[in-house]
Write a protein that holds these residues in place. Structure first.
Motif, PDB file in Angstrom:
ATOM      1  N   LEU A  65       0.848  -1.186   0.000  1.00  0.00           N
ATOM      2  CA  LEU A  65       0.000   0.000   0.000  1.00  0.00           C
ATOM      3  C   LEU A  65       0.885   1.238   0.000  1.00  0.00           C
ATOM      4  CD1 LEU A  65      -2.737   1.478   0.378  1.00  0.00           C
ATOM      5  CD2 LEU A  65      -2.418   1.146   2.846  1.00  0.00           C
TER       6      LEU A  65
ATOM      7  N   THR B 103      -3.695   0.767  -9.098  1.00  0.00           N
ATOM      8  CA  THR B 103      -4.108  -0.270  -8.157  1.00  0.00           C
ATOM      9  C   THR B 103      -4.574  -1.510  -8.899  1.00  0.00           C
ATOM     10  OG1 THR B 103      -4.749   1.315  -6.450  1.00  0.00           O
ATOM     11  CG2 THR B 103      -5.778  -0.857  -6.364  1.00  0.00           C
TER      12      THR B 103
ATOM     13  N   GLN C 126      -0.438  -7.822  -4.673  1.00  0.00           N
ATOM     14  CA  GLN C 126      -1.367  -6.687  -4.660  1.00  0.00           C
ATOM     15  C   GLN C 126      -0.609  -5.372  -4.535  1.00  0.00           C
ATOM     16  OE1 GLN C 126      -4.930  -6.624  -4.844  1.00  0.00           O
ATOM     17  NE2 GLN C 126      -4.583  -4.420  -5.049  1.00  0.00           N
TER      18      GLN C 126
ATOM     19  N   THR D 152      -1.705  -1.401  -4.052  1.00  0.00           N
ATOM     20  CA  THR D 152      -2.813  -0.495  -3.772  1.00  0.00           C
ATOM     21  C   THR D 152      -2.262   0.914  -3.609  1.00  0.00           C
ATOM     22  OG1 THR D 152      -4.053  -2.245  -2.654  1.00  0.00           O
ATOM     23  CG2 THR D 152      -4.751   0.024  -2.265  1.00  0.00           C
TER      24      THR D 152
END
Length: 115
Positions: free
Chosen positions: A11, A89, A110, A112
């Motif tokens: 993130l 993202t 992932q 983000t």
């Protein structure tokens, strides 16, 4: 067979940077192309960048912000992502194509980007 291990997702705030890594362990045929693809929720998987024989290719949406590199001795590819935007993202997948054009995919990592 080729096995891929990805790392480096996470993130980050908009404007930030992340670096993804993809380590390939192989038996059999040599690796030709290493690349990164991404898939956002509800979207199709799309090409981000590829590297082969010293040449690189980028999606228009990431040109000037992302850089793909390869360590041929280590069979590892990297994706340096700068100036990240919320639209970056997605789940990022490493892809490898061997000299017989067999394709292999990593498990995905992932990324983000918050606004």
């Amino acid at each position: 067979q080729v096995q891929l291990v990805e790392s480096g997702g996470g993130l980050v705030h908009a404007g930030g940077s992340l670096r993804l890594s993809c380590a390939a362990s192989r038996s059999g045929f040599s690796i030709n192309v290493m690349g990164w693809y991404r898939q956002a929720p509800g979207e199709e998987r799309e090409l981000v960048a590829t590297a082969s024989g010293g040449r690189t290719n980028y999606a228009d949406s990431v040109k000037g912000r992302f850089t793909i590199s390869r360590d041929y001795a280590k069979n590892t590819a990297y994706l340096q992502m700068n100036s990240l935007k919320p639209e970056d993202t997605a789940v990022y997948y490493c892809n490898v194509e061997d000299v017989l054009r067999h394709n292999y995919w990593g498990q995905g990592t992932q990324v983000t980007v918050s606004s």
